[in-house]
Design a protein around this motif. Sequence first.
Motif, PDB file in Angstrom:
ATOM      1  N   ALA A  67       0.842  -1.201   0.000  1.00 20.85           N
ATOM      2  CA  ALA A  67       0.000   0.000   0.000  1.00 20.85           C
ATOM      3  C   ALA A  67       0.876   1.249   0.000  1.00 20.85           C
ATOM      4  CB  ALA A  67      -0.916   0.002   1.219  1.00 20.85           C
ATOM      5  N   LEU A  68       0.475   2.250  -0.759  1.00 16.06           N
ATOM      6  CA  LEU A  68       1.228   3.493  -0.798  1.00 16.06           C
ATOM      7  C   LEU A  68       1.126   4.198   0.546  1.00 16.06           C
ATOM      8  CD1 LEU A  68       0.215   4.856  -4.334  1.00 16.06           C
ATOM      9  CD2 LEU A  68       2.260   3.564  -3.692  1.00 16.06           C
ATOM     10  N   PRO A  69       2.181   4.903   0.948  1.00  9.27           N
ATOM     11  CA  PRO A  69       2.129   5.603   2.238  1.00  9.27           C
ATOM     12  C   PRO A  69       1.118   6.745   2.217  1.00  9.27           C
ATOM     13  CG  PRO A  69       4.108   6.192   1.029  1.00  9.27           C
ATOM     14  CD  PRO A  69       3.466   5.081   0.262  1.00  9.27           C
ATOM     15  N   ARG A  70       0.580   7.028   3.386  1.00  7.41           N
ATOM     16  CA  ARG A  70      -0.352   8.144   3.525  1.00  7.41           C
ATOM     17  C   ARG A  70       0.362   9.273   4.256  1.00  7.41           C
ATOM     18  NH1 ARG A  70      -6.076   5.244   5.357  1.00  7.41           N
ATOM     19  NH2 ARG A  70      -6.307   3.940   3.483  1.00  7.41           N
ATOM     20  N   PHE A  71       0.424  10.394   3.600  1.00  8.25           N
ATOM     21  CA  PHE A  71       1.148  11.532   4.159  1.00  8.25           C
ATOM     22  C   PHE A  71       0.156  12.559   4.700  1.00  8.25           C
ATOM     23  CE2 PHE A  71       3.775   9.784   0.711  1.00  8.25           C
ATOM     24  CZ  PHE A  71       4.930   9.484   1.410  1.00  8.25           C
ATOM     25  N   SER A  72       0.483  13.127   5.851  1.00 10.58           N
ATOM     26  CA  SER A  72      -0.337  14.200   6.418  1.00 10.58           C
ATOM     27  C   SER A  72       0.550  15.086   7.268  1.00 10.58           C
ATOM     28  CB  SER A  72      -1.488  13.643   7.256  1.00 10.58           C
ATOM     29  OG  SER A  72      -0.989  12.991   8.408  1.00 10.58           O
ATOM     30  N   ALA A  73       0.102  16.290   7.535  1.00  9.63           N
ATOM     31  CA  ALA A  73       0.896  17.265   8.277  1.00  9.63           C
ATOM     32  C   ALA A  73       1.146  16.826   9.714  1.00  9.63           C
ATOM     33  CB  ALA A  73       0.185  18.618   8.251  1.00  9.63           C
ATOM     34  N   ASN A  74       0.239  16.046  10.283  1.00 18.58           N
ATOM     35  CA  ASN A  74       0.341  15.683  11.696  1.00 18.58           C
ATOM     36  C   ASN A  74       1.008  14.336  11.937  1.00 18.58           C
ATOM     37  OD1 ASN A  74      -1.085  18.049  12.390  1.00 18.58           O
ATOM     38  ND2 ASN A  74      -3.045  17.019  11.992  1.00 18.58           N
ATOM     39  N   ARG A  75       1.233  13.589  10.878  1.00 17.11           N
ATOM     40  CA  ARG A  75       1.777  12.232  11.023  1.00 17.11           C
ATOM     41  C   ARG A  75       3.291  12.245  10.945  1.00 17.11           C
ATOM     42  NH1 ARG A  75       3.018   8.388   7.197  1.00 17.11           N
ATOM     43  NH2 ARG A  75       2.815   6.184   7.815  1.00 17.11           N
ATOM     44  N   SER A  76       3.928  11.391  11.737  1.00 17.30           N
ATOM     45  CA  SER A  76       5.385  11.288  11.681  1.00 17.30           C
ATOM     46  C   SER A  76       5.807  10.709  10.328  1.00 17.30           C
ATOM     47  CB  SER A  76       5.904  10.393  12.805  1.00 17.30           C
ATOM     48  OG  SER A  76       5.408   9.073  12.653  1.00 17.30           O
ATOM     49  N   LEU A  77       7.056  10.943   9.954  1.00 19.73           N
ATOM     50  CA  LEU A  77       7.598  10.414   8.704  1.00 19.73           C
ATOM     51  C   LEU A  77       8.733   9.446   9.032  1.00 19.73           C
ATOM     52  CD1 LEU A  77       7.847  13.480   6.284  1.00 19.73           C
ATOM     53  CD2 LEU A  77       6.389  11.472   6.026  1.00 19.73           C
ATOM     54  N   THR A  78       8.674   8.275   8.427  1.00 15.83           N
ATOM     55  CA  THR A  78       9.725   7.286   8.640  1.00 15.83           C
ATOM     56  C   THR A  78      10.552   7.142   7.373  1.00 15.83           C
ATOM     57  OG1 THR A  78       8.404   6.047  10.240  1.00 15.83           O
ATOM     58  CG2 THR A  78      10.236   4.887   9.202  1.00 15.83           C
ATOM     59  N   ILE A  79      11.839   7.381   7.522  1.00 12.35           N
ATOM     60  CA  ILE A  79      12.782   7.224   6.414  1.00 12.35           C
ATOM     61  C   ILE A  79      13.416   5.847   6.532  1.00 12.35           C
ATOM     62  CG2 ILE A  79      14.900   8.090   5.354  1.00 12.35           C
ATOM     63  CD1 ILE A  79      14.207  10.816   6.592  1.00 12.35           C
ATOM     64  N   GLY A  80      13.458   5.118   5.450  1.00  9.24           N
ATOM     65  CA  GLY A  80      14.106   3.814   5.428  1.00  9.24           C
ATOM     66  C   GLY A  80      15.424   3.887   4.683  1.00  9.24           C
ATOM     67  N   ALA A  81      16.386   3.113   5.141  1.00 10.41           N
ATOM     68  CA  ALA A  81      17.681   3.000   4.455  1.00 10.41           C
ATOM     69  C   ALA A  81      18.175   1.577   4.680  1.00 10.41           C
ATOM     70  CB  ALA A  81      18.681   4.019   4.986  1.00 10.41           C
ATOM     71  N   TYR A  82      18.686   0.940   3.651  1.00 12.15           N
ATOM     72  CA  TYR A  82      19.139  -0.439   3.834  1.00 12.15           C
ATOM     73  C   TYR A  82      20.255  -0.770   2.862  1.00 12.15           C
ATOM     74  CZ  TYR A  82      16.074  -1.549  -0.188  1.00 12.15           C
ATOM     75  OH  TYR A  82      15.473  -1.583  -1.425  1.00 12.15           O
ATOM     76  N   GLY A  83      21.006  -1.797   3.243  1.00  7.92           N
ATOM     77  CA  GLY A  83      22.142  -2.226   2.434  1.00  7.92           C
ATOM     78  C   GLY A  83      23.251  -2.726   3.333  1.00  7.92           C
ATOM     79  N   ARG A  84      24.402  -2.960   2.760  1.00  2.00           N
ATOM     80  CA  ARG A  84      25.549  -3.414   3.545  1.00  2.00           C
ATOM     81  C   ARG A  84      26.139  -2.244   4.318  1.00  2.00           C
ATOM     82  NH1 ARG A  84      28.300  -7.731   4.422  1.00  2.00           N
ATOM     83  NH2 ARG A  84      30.525  -7.691   4.884  1.00  2.00           N
ATOM     84  N   PHE A  85      26.472  -2.477   5.568  1.00  2.33           N
ATOM     85  CA  PHE A  85      26.990  -1.415   6.423  1.00  2.33           C
ATOM     86  C   PHE A  85      28.477  -1.181   6.130  1.00  2.33           C
ATOM     87  CE2 PHE A  85      23.674  -2.361   9.970  1.00  2.33           C
ATOM     88  CZ  PHE A  85      22.693  -1.770   9.185  1.00  2.33           C
ATOM     89  N   THR A  86      28.729  -0.396   5.111  1.00  2.31           N
ATOM     90  CA  THR A  86      30.086   0.032   4.781  1.00  2.31           C
ATOM     91  C   THR A  86      30.099   1.551   4.734  1.00  2.31           C
ATOM     92  OG1 THR A  86      29.702   0.034   2.383  1.00  2.31           O
ATOM     93  CG2 THR A  86      30.443  -2.041   3.378  1.00  2.31           C
ATOM     94  N   LYS A  87      31.275   2.114   4.849  1.00  2.00           N
ATOM     95  CA  LYS A  87      31.407   3.567   4.842  1.00  2.00           C
ATOM     96  C   LYS A  87      30.843   4.168   3.568  1.00  2.00           C
ATOM     97  CE  LYS A  87      34.830   7.248   5.451  1.00  2.00           C
ATOM     98  NZ  LYS A  87      36.279   7.558   5.656  1.00  2.00           N
ATOM     99  N   ALA A  88      31.020   3.463   2.452  1.00  2.00           N
ATOM    100  CA  ALA A  88      30.610   3.994   1.149  1.00  2.00           C
ATOM    101  C   ALA A  88      29.104   4.147   1.003  1.00  2.00           C
ATOM    102  CB  ALA A  88      31.145   3.105   0.029  1.00  2.00           C
ATOM    103  N   LYS A  89      28.328   3.462   1.830  1.00  2.00           N
ATOM    104  CA  LYS A  89      26.871   3.559   1.723  1.00  2.00           C
ATOM    105  C   LYS A  89      26.321   4.820   2.370  1.00  2.00           C
ATOM    106  CE  LYS A  89      26.177  -0.090  -0.714  1.00  2.00           C
ATOM    107  NZ  LYS A  89      25.715   0.062  -2.122  1.00  2.00           N
ATOM    108  N   GLY A  90      27.133   5.545   3.138  1.00  2.44           N
ATOM    109  CA  GLY A  90      26.728   6.848   3.653  1.00  2.44           C
ATOM    110  C   GLY A  90      25.742   6.823   4.807  1.00  2.44           C
ATOM    111  N   PHE A  91      25.589   5.671   5.468  1.00  2.00           N
ATOM    112  CA  PHE A  91      24.633   5.598   6.570  1.00  2.00           C
ATOM    113  C   PHE A  91      25.038   6.482   7.752  1.00  2.00           C
ATOM    114  CE2 PHE A  91      23.732   1.143   4.840  1.00  2.00           C
ATOM    115  CZ  PHE A  91      22.643   1.587   4.108  1.00  2.00           C
TER     116      PHE A  91
END
Length: 344
Positions: free
Chosen positions: A156-180
């Motif tokens: 399901a597509l995310p539902r955005f609203s002014a009062n709702r928190s926003l969750t950012i996802g990031a994933y991949g191998r934990f190396t310096k080059a991935k910029g986490f």
Amino acid sequence: MKRTQITHLLDDFALGGVTKNLELFQNPNLTARYESTIVEVDPKWSIAPKLNTDIILVHFPPSWKVLAFLVSLRSRNPDIKIVWMEHSYNREWEALHVPVKSRFRAMLRCAVALFDKVICVSNAQAKWLSEVTQVNESAFHVINPWSNFTGLEQIALPRFSANRSLTIGAYGRFTKAKGFAELIEAVKRTDNASNIYLHIGGYGEQEETLRALAHGCPNIRFFGEIESLPYFLSRCDVVAVPSHFESFGLVAAEAKMAGRPIIVAPVGGLPEQALNSGVVVDCRDQNSLVSVLNDLRRLPLTEMSHSARQQAMTFEDQRLSDWLNFLHQTPVGAVTRLPKHLSV
């Protein structure tokens, strides 16, 4: 009708992006005319195998140590079309890892001369490779990689609203080059009013460092190795790809399949994927990244989400079309090296 035989040469079956991409060759539209075989080789071999095939696709990057293998591959298979698909090298990788660029670029020019055709995974990579090898850009074919993660298009597509928190996802191998690390630092600096959360999935050698950076920040959560990508992305509203270098960036493509707007670094093929479904920001510039995170709600996130999903619906058909066109233009038989018709 006899099917054209394609042999894919890999040096490492653990390379997730490469092996994911090869799953496309099991599509009936390709198997009807082409039969693919994957062979693992060690590029350090001085003698390459002689192969009973029509087309050889090399999926590992050349180097000075690998050139001997490629020369042997060419000499032992003189009547077979040999194609190099470059997954790794790019402008930003060269800037970070190559101290003597003239020597590296000379190696690339030698390598290109051994192949009949070269495939790049993004327009940015093709432009850079053309510059450093001094071969006309038209000689490089661009075919974006494919990731056949089923279920992403059903989230399901995310539902955005002014009062709702926003969750950012990031994933991949934990190396310096991935910029986490830079992403974590930026999230820690966001305004409390922004109500931003960060979910990080993956594992790797930098895990202790990243966890230490996030310590004491309750809005940052680590998910460990991702067992279900659809589940992970269903819990995210936006996906960030803050990599220091990427030739293409399959994470961005997967996020778009899930209908998630993307925040991407201005490297490699990532900006090409943003289009109307994301924002490009220098993720190594903390002030710029923090500013984007604080202002996320000012972006047309709902429209970007729909655009991402709509663009992703054409991914498989586009990749199939690109491969079918390329293979149609690569008839077996007569072999023509790039240097014979292009200046190097």
